[in-house]
Design a protein around this motif. Structure first.
Motif, mmCIF file in Angstrom:
data_model
loop_
_atom_site.group_PDB
_atom_site.id
_atom_site.type_symbol
_atom_site.label_atom_id
_atom_site.label_comp_id
_atom_site.label_asym_id
_atom_site.label_seq_id
_atom_site.Cartn_x
_atom_site.Cartn_y
_atom_site.Cartn_z
ATOM 1 N N UNK A 137 0.906 -1.251 -0.111
ATOM 2 C CA UNK A 137 0.033 -0.006 -0.060
ATOM 3 C C UNK A 137 0.722 1.419 0.206
ATOM 4 N N UNK A 138 1.937 1.132 1.020
ATOM 5 C CA UNK A 138 2.691 2.419 0.879
ATOM 6 C C UNK A 138 3.335 2.641 -0.413
ATOM 7 N N UNK A 139 3.748 1.414 -1.095
ATOM 8 C CA UNK A 139 4.536 1.591 -2.268
ATOM 9 C C UNK A 139 3.609 2.128 -3.542
ATOM 10 N N UNK A 140 2.476 1.546 -3.390
ATOM 11 C CA UNK A 140 1.522 2.334 -4.346
ATOM 12 C C UNK A 140 0.950 3.681 -4.068
ATOM 13 N N UNK A 141 1.112 4.118 -2.653
ATOM 14 C CA UNK A 141 0.563 5.422 -2.565
ATOM 15 C C UNK A 141 1.712 6.445 -2.938
ATOM 16 N N UNK A 142 2.852 5.839 -2.906
ATOM 17 C CA UNK A 142 4.052 6.463 -3.243
ATOM 18 C C UNK A 142 4.244 6.808 -4.746
ATOM 19 N N UNK A 143 4.023 5.747 -5.351
ATOM 20 C CA UNK A 143 3.859 5.720 -6.856
ATOM 21 C C UNK A 143 2.556 6.708 -7.316
ATOM 22 N N UNK A 144 1.521 6.742 -6.743
ATOM 23 C CA UNK A 144 0.508 7.505 -7.138
ATOM 24 C C UNK A 144 0.964 9.075 -6.966
ATOM 25 N N UNK A 145 1.478 9.278 -5.830
ATOM 26 C CA UNK A 145 1.765 10.577 -5.327
ATOM 27 C C UNK A 145 2.802 11.120 -6.619
ATOM 28 N N UNK A 146 3.660 10.473 -7.142
ATOM 29 C CA UNK A 146 4.535 10.918 -8.115
ATOM 30 C C UNK A 146 3.761 11.245 -9.504
ATOM 31 N N UNK A 148 0.757 11.996 -9.532
ATOM 32 C CA UNK A 148 -0.386 13.382 -9.319
ATOM 33 C C UNK A 148 0.420 14.494 -9.442
ATOM 34 N N UNK A 149 1.617 14.154 -8.903
ATOM 35 C CA UNK A 149 2.563 15.581 -8.824
ATOM 36 C C UNK A 149 3.331 15.843 -10.316
ATOM 37 N N UNK A 150 3.835 14.844 -11.006
ATOM 38 C CA UNK A 150 4.547 14.955 -12.027
ATOM 39 C C UNK A 150 3.732 14.989 -13.353
ATOM 40 N N UNK A 173 -7.341 9.387 -3.428
ATOM 41 C CA UNK A 173 -6.322 10.437 -3.552
ATOM 42 C C UNK A 173 -5.315 10.521 -2.612
ATOM 43 N N UNK A 174 -3.955 10.280 -2.704
ATOM 44 C CA UNK A 174 -2.857 10.246 -1.798
ATOM 45 C C UNK A 174 -3.148 11.481 -0.863
ATOM 46 N N UNK A 175 -2.968 11.529 0.332
ATOM 47 C CA UNK A 175 -3.457 12.555 1.445
ATOM 48 C C UNK A 175 -2.477 13.727 0.986
ATOM 49 N N UNK A 176 -1.099 13.503 0.643
ATOM 50 C CA UNK A 176 -0.401 14.717 0.434
ATOM 51 C C UNK A 176 -0.894 15.286 -0.631
ATOM 52 N N UNK A 177 -1.593 14.966 -1.668
ATOM 53 C CA UNK A 177 -2.131 15.881 -2.828
ATOM 54 C C UNK A 177 -3.566 15.947 -2.746
#
Length: 464
Positions: A137-146, A148-150, A173-177
């Motif tokens: 899940x953490x890896x999936x969220x990390x990839x999703x953040x990239x 969304x941001x990029x 949606x990842x919490x950071x974005x």
């Protein structure tokens, strides 16, 4: 009679030796506690020696150790807990275990150990699986953040409605974005600026000062105002903030987000005095505060409440609210006919449970993380998803609800379980089809609104 000096000397010498002997014995006992002086022989006796002496005195010969006494010594494992008591020999004053009973106990204990090892292995596998799932899940969220941001956020206007983005949106949606995505999806049709927020907040603070100085006189004066002037609701905000996410303890008096929530709600009542403050607004503002700074949260809050569905509910437009309920029932009957008939039989109308869900956008009724995922798709699909979510919840608990009466259904739906798994809820939502007689939500709602305006019954527009 005179006593000779020699006799006195002998008496004193004898007395001194007796006192010294007593002190030596006391010292010996004291030092023995710390092992400084060797214990006298037979000072302490081993329990086996005591048992042997007892048997000798009783005239019974001491039994040789039984081969079964070595059972535990021959085991290839260390006995666990009190379950190993079945391997122990009986007390000496009781008959010894028969060989078959001892063998049976040994087998029972070995089975206990095997079962314990199986449980430990199963628990270790479960923890390993949880850890792997957490890492996934953490890896999936990390990839999703990239992503969304990029990719998505820099090209929002061209990508937000693409199939790839919609799929990512549905997954959460990842919490950071999340805050940025919500702001872009909600939009700013009202063209509210940070400066306007500052003006409304300053006006709200002025109102708070007037309340604190004028007291009940101003409050009674405002109570007689028409619905067009609702700024008097500033005082009501204080009462409702204390009930906003009480378990988090961050919005109450003294909490880190109390002033932010108070500022947004106060500024809104000055920005829209025709609406004022309505119970339930605090939950919506609180969720926005958790994802945005104060000014941006106010902009999103004001635009969100300006949507047709939210405005109808917060302005308590009874006619339009009934139209929304009627549209909901069209899709309710289409998707869950059995449960719909059960609700009708028990005279359970949608307003009993939908009002709270719609007023707070599920943030009060569902776990916060699940509510945020509902918000994610709501920002994408609009008001339709709020009613689709309601049907998904009813679908998830259909079997339970069909066995309940009016009172228990109302109690259950107004206080949903606190441990609702997000995945199960979204699976249930996926099964809901927002189409009735080849008409989608917006078409059904528009037809009902026309019928409402024409004051016709039976929704003839839906028959054509």
């Amino acid at each position: 009679m005179a006593v000779s000096p020699a006799l006195l000397f002998l008496d004193r010498n004898l007395l001194a030796r007796k006192q010294n002997a007593r002190l030596d014995r006391q010292n010996d006992l004291g030092w023995k506690l710390f092992g400084k002086v060797p214990l006298r022989e037979n000072a302490q006796k081993d329990s086996k020696k005591i048992q042997k002496e007892y048997e000798d005195k009783a005239g019974r010969p001491s039994r040789p150790p039984s081969p079964k006494q070595n059972v535990r010594k021959n085991l290839g494992f260390e006995p666990l807990s009190t379950t190993a008591l079945i391997l122990e020999d009986r007390p000496a004053n009781l008959p010894a275990k028969p060989a078959d009973e001892a063998q049976k106990h040994r087998q029972q204990y070995e089975e206990m150990v095997v079962q314990a090892k199986k449980r430990e292995l199963k628990e270790a596998q479960r923890r390993k699986k949880q850890q792997e799932e957490r890492c996934r899940v953490e890896e999936s969220i990390g990839n999703a953040v990239l992503t969304w941001n990029n990719e998505i956020l820099p090209n929002w206007d061209t990508m937000w409605c693409s199939r790839k983005v919609r799929d990512l949106w549905w997954q959460g949606i990842p919490p950071s974005v999340r805050g940025r995505v919500w702001s872009l999806a909600i939009g700013n049709e009202l063209n509210i600026t940070h400066e306007l927020f500052d003006i409304c907040l300053a006006r709200a603070k002025e109102r708070w000062r007037s309340f604190s100085t004028a007291g009940a006189e101003v409050e009674n004066e405002d109570a007689g105002f028409s619905a067009a002037d609702r700024e008097a609701s500033l005082e009501l905000i204080k009462l409702d903030i204390s009930r906003t996410f009480p378990n988090l303890c961050i919005f109450q008096q003294g909490g880190p987000y109390h002033d932010m929530l108070h500022s947004i709600l106060g500024a809104y009542t000055c920005y829209r005095p025709d609406v004022g403050y309505v119970q339930g607004m605090s939950f919506i503002a609180a969720v926005l505060i958790l994802n945005l700074d104060t000014a941006d949260a106010f902009i999103a809050f004001s635009n969100l409440l300006n949507k047709p569905c939210q405005m109808a509910f917060f302005r308590v437009d009874h006619g339009l609210m009934l139209t929304y309920f009627a549209a909901f029932e069209v899709f309710f009957e289409e998707n869950l006919p059995k449960l719909f008939a059960h609700f009708k039989k028990n005279n359970l109308t949608p307003d009993i449970y939908l009002i709270d869900w719609i007023f707070t956008l599920y943030s009060k009724s569902l776990p916060l993380d699940l509510a945020c995922r509902i918000w994610d798709v709501f920002c994408r699909d609009g008001e339709e998803f709020l009613f689709r979510t309601a049907l998904g919840i009813l679908k998830l608990f259909e079997d339970i609800l069909t066995r309940m009466d009016f009172i228990h259904i109302a109690q259950f739906l107004t206080r949903l379980p606190e441990d609702l798994p997000a995945d199960e809820v979204f699976v249930a939502i996926t099964t809901v089809q927002m189409q009735s007689r080849n008409k989608k939500w917006a078409q059904v709602l528009a037809a009902l609104q026309r019928d409402s305006r024409e004051q016709e019954k039976g929704s003839p527009s839906l028959r054509h």
